[in-house]
Design a protein around this motif. Structure first.
Motif, PDB file in Angstrom:
ATOM      1  N   SER A 189       0.835  -1.196   0.000  1.00 53.71           N
ATOM      2  CA  SER A 189       0.000   0.000   0.000  1.00 53.71           C
ATOM      3  C   SER A 189       0.872   1.248   0.000  1.00 53.71           C
ATOM      4  O   SER A 189       1.773   1.400   0.809  1.00 53.71           O
ATOM      5  N   VAL A 190       0.586   2.146  -0.927  1.00 54.49           N
ATOM      6  CA  VAL A 190       1.350   3.395  -1.026  1.00 54.49           C
ATOM      7  C   VAL A 190       0.426   4.598  -0.976  1.00 54.49           C
ATOM      8  O   VAL A 190       0.824   5.699  -1.291  1.00 54.49           O
ATOM      9  N   SER A 191      -0.800   4.365  -0.556  1.00 51.17           N
ATOM     10  CA  SER A 191      -1.772   5.442  -0.477  1.00 51.17           C
ATOM     11  C   SER A 191      -1.284   6.527   0.481  1.00 51.17           C
ATOM     12  O   SER A 191      -0.632   6.248   1.475  1.00 51.17           O
ATOM     13  N   SER A 192      -1.610   7.745   0.189  1.00 53.73           N
ATOM     14  CA  SER A 192      -1.208   8.850   1.056  1.00 53.73           C
ATOM     15  C   SER A 192      -2.323   9.250   2.005  1.00 53.73           C
ATOM     16  O   SER A 192      -2.248  10.287   2.647  1.00 53.73           O
ATOM     17  N   THR A 193      -3.377   8.438   2.106  1.00 47.32           N
ATOM     18  CA  THR A 193      -4.456   8.760   3.027  1.00 47.32           C
ATOM     19  C   THR A 193      -3.964   8.644   4.462  1.00 47.32           C
ATOM     20  O   THR A 193      -2.973   7.966   4.737  1.00 47.32           O
ATOM     21  N   ALA A 194      -4.655   9.280   5.362  1.00 47.94           N
ATOM     22  CA  ALA A 194      -4.241   9.296   6.762  1.00 47.94           C
ATOM     23  C   ALA A 194      -4.125   7.886   7.332  1.00 47.94           C
ATOM     24  O   ALA A 194      -3.271   7.622   8.169  1.00 47.94           O
ATOM     25  N   GLY A 195      -4.974   6.982   6.880  1.00 49.09           N
ATOM     26  CA  GLY A 195      -4.959   5.618   7.407  1.00 49.09           C
ATOM     27  C   GLY A 195      -3.854   4.762   6.854  1.00 49.09           C
ATOM     28  O   GLY A 195      -3.686   3.628   7.266  1.00 49.09           O
ATOM     29  N   SER A 196      -3.114   5.251   5.890  1.00 48.88           N
ATOM     30  CA  SER A 196      -2.113   4.413   5.244  1.00 48.88           C
ATOM     31  C   SER A 196      -0.721   5.021   5.318  1.00 48.88           C
ATOM     32  O   SER A 196       0.045   4.961   4.380  1.00 48.88           O
ATOM     33  N   THR A 197      -0.384   5.620   6.420  1.00 48.27           N
ATOM     34  CA  THR A 197       0.958   6.151   6.589  1.00 48.27           C
ATOM     35  C   THR A 197       1.939   5.005   6.792  1.00 48.27           C
ATOM     36  O   THR A 197       1.544   3.877   7.107  1.00 48.27           O
ATOM     37  N   ALA A 198       3.198   5.303   6.642  1.00 44.94           N
ATOM     38  CA  ALA A 198       4.224   4.278   6.861  1.00 44.94           C
ATOM     39  C   ALA A 198       4.134   3.746   8.291  1.00 44.94           C
ATOM     40  O   ALA A 198       4.299   2.544   8.529  1.00 44.94           O
ATOM     41  N   ARG A 199       3.838   4.618   9.242  1.00 47.58           N
ATOM     42  CA  ARG A 199       3.726   4.183  10.642  1.00 47.58           C
ATOM     43  C   ARG A 199       2.549   3.233  10.832  1.00 47.58           C
ATOM     44  O   ARG A 199       2.680   2.216  11.503  1.00 47.58           O
ATOM     45  N   SER A 200       1.405   3.551  10.229  1.00 44.65           N
ATOM     46  CA  SER A 200       0.247   2.663  10.402  1.00 44.65           C
ATOM     47  C   SER A 200       0.489   1.313   9.736  1.00 44.65           C
ATOM     48  O   SER A 200       0.058   0.286  10.254  1.00 44.65           O
ATOM     49  N   ARG A 201       1.207   1.312   8.612  1.00 47.28           N
ATOM     50  CA  ARG A 201       1.562   0.035   7.980  1.00 47.28           C
ATOM     51  C   ARG A 201       2.502  -0.767   8.876  1.00 47.28           C
ATOM     52  O   ARG A 201       2.358  -1.970   9.020  1.00 47.28           O
ATOM     53  N   ALA A 202       3.463  -0.077   9.488  1.00 44.87           N
ATOM     54  CA  ALA A 202       4.409  -0.765  10.370  1.00 44.87           C
ATOM     55  C   ALA A 202       3.675  -1.369  11.568  1.00 44.87           C
ATOM     56  O   ALA A 202       3.963  -2.509  11.970  1.00 44.87           O
ATOM     57  N   VAL A 203       2.745  -0.632  12.137  1.00 47.06           N
ATOM     58  CA  VAL A 203       1.967  -1.151  13.272  1.00 47.06           C
ATOM     59  C   VAL A 203       1.143  -2.353  12.825  1.00 47.06           C
ATOM     60  O   VAL A 203       1.112  -3.389  13.492  1.00 47.06           O
ATOM     61  N   ALA A 204       0.462  -2.217  11.691  1.00 48.86           N
ATOM     62  CA  ALA A 204      -0.386  -3.306  11.190  1.00 48.86           C
ATOM     63  C   ALA A 204       0.436  -4.560  10.915  1.00 48.86           C
ATOM     64  O   ALA A 204       0.038  -5.672  11.291  1.00 48.86           O
ATOM     65  N   LEU A 205       1.582  -4.395  10.286  1.00 48.01           N
ATOM     66  CA  LEU A 205       2.410  -5.561   9.973  1.00 48.01           C
ATOM     67  C   LEU A 205       3.081  -6.116  11.230  1.00 48.01           C
ATOM     68  O   LEU A 205       3.327  -7.324  11.324  1.00 48.01           O
ATOM     69  N   GLY A 206       3.339  -5.255  12.215  1.00 47.97           N
ATOM     70  CA  GLY A 206       3.830  -5.737  13.504  1.00 47.97           C
ATOM     71  C   GLY A 206       2.799  -6.608  14.195  1.00 47.97           C
ATOM     72  O   GLY A 206       3.119  -7.673  14.756  1.00 47.97           O
ATOM     73  N   LEU A 207       1.535  -6.169  14.167  1.00 50.56           N
ATOM     74  CA  LEU A 207       0.448  -6.984  14.716  1.00 50.56           C
ATOM     75  C   LEU A 207       0.336  -8.306  13.968  1.00 50.56           C
ATOM     76  O   LEU A 207       0.117  -9.360  14.573  1.00 50.56           O
ATOM     77  N   PHE A 208       0.497  -8.244  12.648  1.00 50.82           N
ATOM     78  CA  PHE A 208       0.450  -9.464  11.840  1.00 50.82           C
ATOM     79  C   PHE A 208       1.531 -10.443  12.306  1.00 50.82           C
ATOM     80  O   PHE A 208       1.270 -11.636  12.497  1.00 50.82           O
ATOM     81  N   GLY A 209       2.737  -9.942  12.524  1.00 53.21           N
ATOM     82  CA  GLY A 209       3.823 -10.796  12.993  1.00 53.21           C
ATOM     83  C   GLY A 209       3.557 -11.376  14.373  1.00 53.21           C
ATOM     84  O   GLY A 209       3.844 -12.554  14.630  1.00 53.21           O
ATOM     85  N   MET A 210       2.975 -10.564  15.253  1.00 51.82           N
ATOM     86  CA  MET A 210       2.652 -11.046  16.592  1.00 51.82           C
ATOM     87  C   MET A 210       1.610 -12.156  16.547  1.00 51.82           C
ATOM     88  O   MET A 210       1.735 -13.167  17.252  1.00 51.82           O
ATOM     89  N   GLN A 211       0.595 -11.997  15.704  1.00 53.35           N
ATOM     90  CA  GLN A 211      -0.417 -13.049  15.641  1.00 53.35           C
ATOM     91  C   GLN A 211       0.148 -14.302  14.980  1.00 53.35           C
ATOM     92  O   GLN A 211      -0.257 -15.403  15.332  1.00 53.35           O
ATOM     93  N   LEU A 212       1.083 -14.146  14.047  1.00 54.70           N
ATOM     94  CA  LEU A 212       1.734 -15.328  13.467  1.00 54.70           C
ATOM     95  C   LEU A 212       2.479 -16.119  14.545  1.00 54.70           C
ATOM     96  O   LEU A 212       2.407 -17.348  14.591  1.00 54.70           O
ATOM     97  N   ALA A 213       3.201 -15.400  15.400  1.00 57.58           N
ATOM     98  CA  ALA A 213       3.939 -16.059  16.480  1.00 57.58           C
ATOM     99  C   ALA A 213       2.970 -16.747  17.445  1.00 57.58           C
ATOM    100  O   ALA A 213       3.210 -17.887  17.870  1.00 57.58           O
ATOM    101  N   ALA A 214       1.893 -16.064  17.783  1.00 56.40           N
ATOM    102  CA  ALA A 214       0.898 -16.654  18.683  1.00 56.40           C
ATOM    103  C   ALA A 214       0.255 -17.883  18.046  1.00 56.40           C
ATOM    104  O   ALA A 214      -0.023 -18.876  18.726  1.00 56.40           O
ATOM    105  N   ASN A 215       0.046 -17.828  16.751  1.00 56.24           N
ATOM    106  CA  ASN A 215      -0.528 -18.956  16.025  1.00 56.24           C
ATOM    107  C   ASN A 215       0.382 -20.177  16.153  1.00 56.24           C
ATOM    108  O   ASN A 215      -0.075 -21.280  16.468  1.00 56.24           O
ATOM    109  N   ALA A 216       1.675 -19.994  15.924  1.00 54.60           N
ATOM    110  CA  ALA A 216       2.626 -21.106  16.019  1.00 54.60           C
ATOM    111  C   ALA A 216       2.721 -21.626  17.453  1.00 54.60           C
ATOM    112  O   ALA A 216       2.824 -22.834  17.678  1.00 54.60           O
TER     113      ALA A 216
END
Length: 170
Positions: A74-101
Motif C-alpha cells: 500500500s502506497v496510499s497517502s491517506t491518513a490511514g495508510s501512513t508508513a507508521r500505520s503500515r508498520a503497526v499493522a504488519l507488527g500486529l500481523f507478525g505477533m499473531q503469526l507467532a501466537a498462532n505457532a
C-alpha cells in the motif's frame, strides 16, 4: 512513497508467503504427531476429522500472506495508510503469526490444554487487532483475514471443549 515496481511487488509477495508459511512450519514441527494425539482425544460430535485441518490451514495461511502483502504494498497517502500505520499493522500481523505457532506447541507438543485455551484467546485478540489495522489501510486485506478469524473462533471453542473433555491428556 512511490509505487513499487512489478518485480519488487512479486518479490514482496514471495517474501510474505515465505514468512507466513515459515510460521506455519514452526507450528507444524510441534504437530508432527498431531494426528495420532488428536485420535486419542475425546472430541465433541461437531469436531472436524483430523484430515480437514491441513487443507484449511494451508488456504488460510495463503490468504494471510496475501493480506499482509496488500498492506505492505500500500502506497496510499491517506491518513490511514501512513508508513507508521503500515508498520503497526504488519507488527500486529507478525505477533499473531507467532501466537498462532505457539498454540500448536502448547496443545500438541506440550499437552497444555489450559494454556492453549487461554493462548487462543490472545491469538483471537491479536487477529481482531490486525483486521482493524489492516482495514484502515486496505479493506481487501482485512477481508482476506475474515475466514482466518472465523476459523480461529471455531478453533477456540473446540480447544476449550477438547481440553475440558480430556483432563488426563491435556
Amino acid at each position: 512513497m512511490s509505487p513499487r515496481s512489478r518485480s519488487a511487488q512479486l518479490v514482496g509477495l514471495l517474501a510474505w508467503l515465505l514468512a507466513t508459511f515459515a510460521a506455519a512450519a514452526v507450528g507444524a514441527v510441534a504437530a508432527v504427531d498431531a494426528a495420532s494425539f488428536y485420535a486419542q482425544l475425546s472430541k465433541p460430535a461437531w469436531a472436524p476429522p483430523a484430515g480437514v485441518f491441513g487443507p484449511v490451514w494451508s488456504v488460510l495461511y495463503a490468504l494471510m500472506a496475501v493480506a499482509a502483502w496488500l498492506v505492505w504494498r500500500s502506497v496510499s497517502s491517506t491518513a490511514g495508510s501512513t508508513a507508521r500505520s503500515r508498520a503497526v499493522a504488519l507488527g500486529l500481523f507478525g505477533m499473531q503469526l507467532a501466537a498462532n505457532a505457539l498454540w500448536s506447541w502448547l496443545f500438541f507438543a506440550w499437552h497444555r490444554g489450559a494454556l492453549a485455551a487461554v493462548e487462543v484467546l490472545v491469538l483471537l485478540a491479536l487477529i481482531v487487532a490486525t483486521v482493524v489495522a489492516f482495514w484502515r489501510i486496505s479493506r481487501p486485506a482485512a477481508l482476506l483475514l475474515v475466514p482466518y478469524l472465523l476459523w480461529v473462533s471455531f478453533a477456540s471453542v473446540l480447544t476449550w471443549a477438547v481440553w475440558r473433555s480430556n483432563p488426563g491428556l491435556l
